[in-house]
Enzyme design. Structure first.
Site, PDB file in Angstrom:
ATOM      1  N   ASN A 113       3.366  -2.356  -9.048  1.00 46.72           N
ATOM      2  CA  ASN A 113       2.004  -2.257  -8.514  1.00 46.72           C
ATOM      3  C   ASN A 113       2.003  -1.415  -7.243  1.00 46.72           C
ATOM      4  O   ASN A 113       2.983  -1.358  -6.512  1.00 46.72           O
ATOM      5  CB  ASN A 113       1.417  -3.655  -8.253  1.00 46.72           C
ATOM      6  CG  ASN A 113       1.667  -4.139  -6.842  1.00 46.72           C
ATOM      7  OD1 ASN A 113       0.933  -3.802  -5.910  1.00 46.72           O
ATOM      8  ND2 ASN A 113       2.725  -4.934  -6.673  1.00 46.72           N
ATOM      9  N   PHE A 117      -3.197  -3.537  -0.608  1.00 45.05           N
ATOM     10  CA  PHE A 117      -3.987  -4.509   0.175  1.00 45.05           C
ATOM     11  C   PHE A 117      -5.490  -4.349  -0.076  1.00 45.05           C
ATOM     12  O   PHE A 117      -6.295  -4.349   0.867  1.00 45.05           O
ATOM     13  CB  PHE A 117      -3.717  -4.376   1.678  1.00 45.05           C
ATOM     14  CG  PHE A 117      -2.355  -4.835   2.142  1.00 45.05           C
ATOM     15  CD1 PHE A 117      -1.477  -5.495   1.302  1.00 45.05           C
ATOM     16  CD2 PHE A 117      -1.962  -4.607   3.462  1.00 45.05           C
ATOM     17  CE1 PHE A 117      -0.230  -5.920   1.748  1.00 45.05           C
ATOM     18  CE2 PHE A 117      -0.723  -5.033   3.926  1.00 45.05           C
ATOM     19  CZ  PHE A 117       0.146  -5.675   3.061  1.00 45.05           C
ATOM     20  N   THR A 183       1.469   0.224   1.613  1.00 45.21           N
ATOM     21  CA  THR A 183       0.717   0.674   2.780  1.00 45.21           C
ATOM     22  C   THR A 183       1.638   1.586   3.585  1.00 45.21           C
ATOM     23  O   THR A 183       2.740   1.171   3.955  1.00 45.21           O
ATOM     24  CB  THR A 183       0.244  -0.502   3.645  1.00 45.21           C
ATOM     25  OG1 THR A 183      -0.673  -1.299   2.890  1.00 45.21           O
ATOM     26  CG2 THR A 183      -0.434  -0.028   4.915  1.00 45.21           C
ATOM     27  N   LYS A 222       7.259 -12.446   5.828  1.00 43.86           N
ATOM     28  CA  LYS A 222       7.659 -12.040   4.482  1.00 43.86           C
ATOM     29  C   LYS A 222       8.372 -10.704   4.549  1.00 43.86           C
ATOM     30  O   LYS A 222       7.825  -9.723   5.067  1.00 43.86           O
ATOM     31  CB  LYS A 222       6.446 -11.952   3.554  1.00 43.86           C
ATOM     32  CG  LYS A 222       6.822 -11.725   2.094  1.00 43.86           C
ATOM     33  CD  LYS A 222       5.649 -11.964   1.163  1.00 43.86           C
ATOM     34  CE  LYS A 222       6.078 -11.900  -0.289  1.00 43.86           C
ATOM     35  NZ  LYS A 222       4.968 -12.237  -1.221  1.00 43.86           N
TER      36      LYS A 222
END
Length: 344
Positions: A113, A117, A183, A222
């Site tokens: 993917n 965001f 991003t 994360k």
């Protein structure tokens, strides 16, 4: 439920992945509102785990990314998870990257993917959380926060602080996502100088929020699976230095070597599913060796069976999270993993 999902999956896999994702969640919502979703799924497994001052009803959670905006909380809560993590949410709404941006690789039980965001902004998400029965009834709900794509990387800390301030009152815990590959430059925040600055800003902001509310909310970080031993040690040390409460290992990988010869295997984006299982476990083991019992680890990446969940725990995780495995195995995977961990 697994037999029903096995019947549905070939039809869903004929659809565009993002379309199938949205359609599935919409129908889950309908089933939950009409009162028969809980009749289609198994009773949740009770296996309480005390981590970071929170009692998790069982150690199997939903990973961030599946419900980015908190639109499907009550339906997802019916599937047997011990906790849900929603997001990633950013301070301002943004559309994400151009479509198509999600690709299935069934031969590898994987997904690539490059969503970027995409979300309605943090305030819209907070409003939905407050309306959910799951949150109103005290369910364990993590909020995953990120920066807007238009915010320069050197100003990223301001977006994360704003995100934390926005979700502080509603979150059981808050996850700081610095490891999405979708991003531009976001993963640069895992470097020493930027990470130190970010964690210092978050620590200062949390102290202000704790003083105001009288509650210290747990902060998780994360991280990516694409880290060497030195990077992992550095991150572990900074987590301890700035009082972070847990680490989530790991996000998707940018290494596509395992899927290069498969259709869509050369698409730009983050790879999740079975190929990230081993890289994730390697990071978990390295974190555990560095952190010992000082900081809990939440294991995510490549869990497609109860045995995979046990392997995460044996590698050093205290809790696990699912996402891509649900696409290939369906909702029955949740209780399969919970049963496996209870019997481990």
């Amino acid at each position: 439920m697994i037999d029903r999902y096995s019947l549905l999956r070939p039809w869903l896999f004929c659809l565009d992945p993002e379309q199938a994702h949205n359609l599935t969640l919409t129908n889950l919502d309908r089933a939950q509102r009409w009162g028969f979703l809980d009749k289609l799924v198994s009773k949740p497994i009770a296996d309480p785990q005390h981590v970071c001052g929170i009692e998790f009803p069982n150690p199997v959670g939903l990973a961030a990314g599946l419900d980015k905006d908190g639109k499907h909380i009550d339906a997802l809560a019916t599937l047997g998870f011990g906790f849900l993590e929603i997001g990633t949410v950013t301070p301002r709404p943004q559309p994400g990257n151009p479509k198509p941006r999600m690709f299935r690789l069934p031969e590898a039980q994987a997904i690539i993917n490059r969503m970027g965001f995409n979300n309605d902004g943090v305030q819209a998400c907070v409003a939905r959380v407050r309306q959910s029965q799951f949150w109103q009834n005290g369910g364990i709900l993590g909020l995953n926060i990120g920066k807007n794509a238009s915010t320069p990387i050197e100003d990223a800390a301001s977006d994360y602080v704003l995100g934390m301030e926005s979700v502080y009152d509603i979150a059981s815990y808050i996850t700081v996502n610095i490891s999405s590959p979708n991003t531009t430059n976001l993963r640069a925040l895992q470097g020493e100088d930027m990470l130190r600055d970010l964690l210092r800003n978050l620590d200062d902001a949390r102290k202000r929020l704790s003083d105001r509310t009288g509650i210290r909310k747990p902060l998780f970080l994360k991280i990516a699976p694409d880290l060497d031993q030195g990077d992992i040690h550095l991150i572990a040390d900074l987590l301890m230095e700035f009082g972070m409460d847990a680490v989530i290992a790991t996000n998707t990988t940018i290494s596509l070597d395992a899927v290069q010869d498969i259709e869509h295997g050369k698409e730009v984006g983050g790879l999740s599913g079975a190929p990230v299982r081993t890289p994730s476990n390697i990071v978990i083991k390295a974190l555990k060796a560095r952190l010992g019992d000082q900081l809990p680890i939440i294991g995510v990446g490549g869990i497609l069976s109860g045995a995979d969940a046990r392997e995460k725990i044996r590698s050093g995780a205290s809790l696990v999270q699912l996402y891509s495995g649900l696409i290939y195995r369906g909702p029955d995977l949740v209780n399969e993993c919970a049963r496996a961990l209870r019997s481990a």
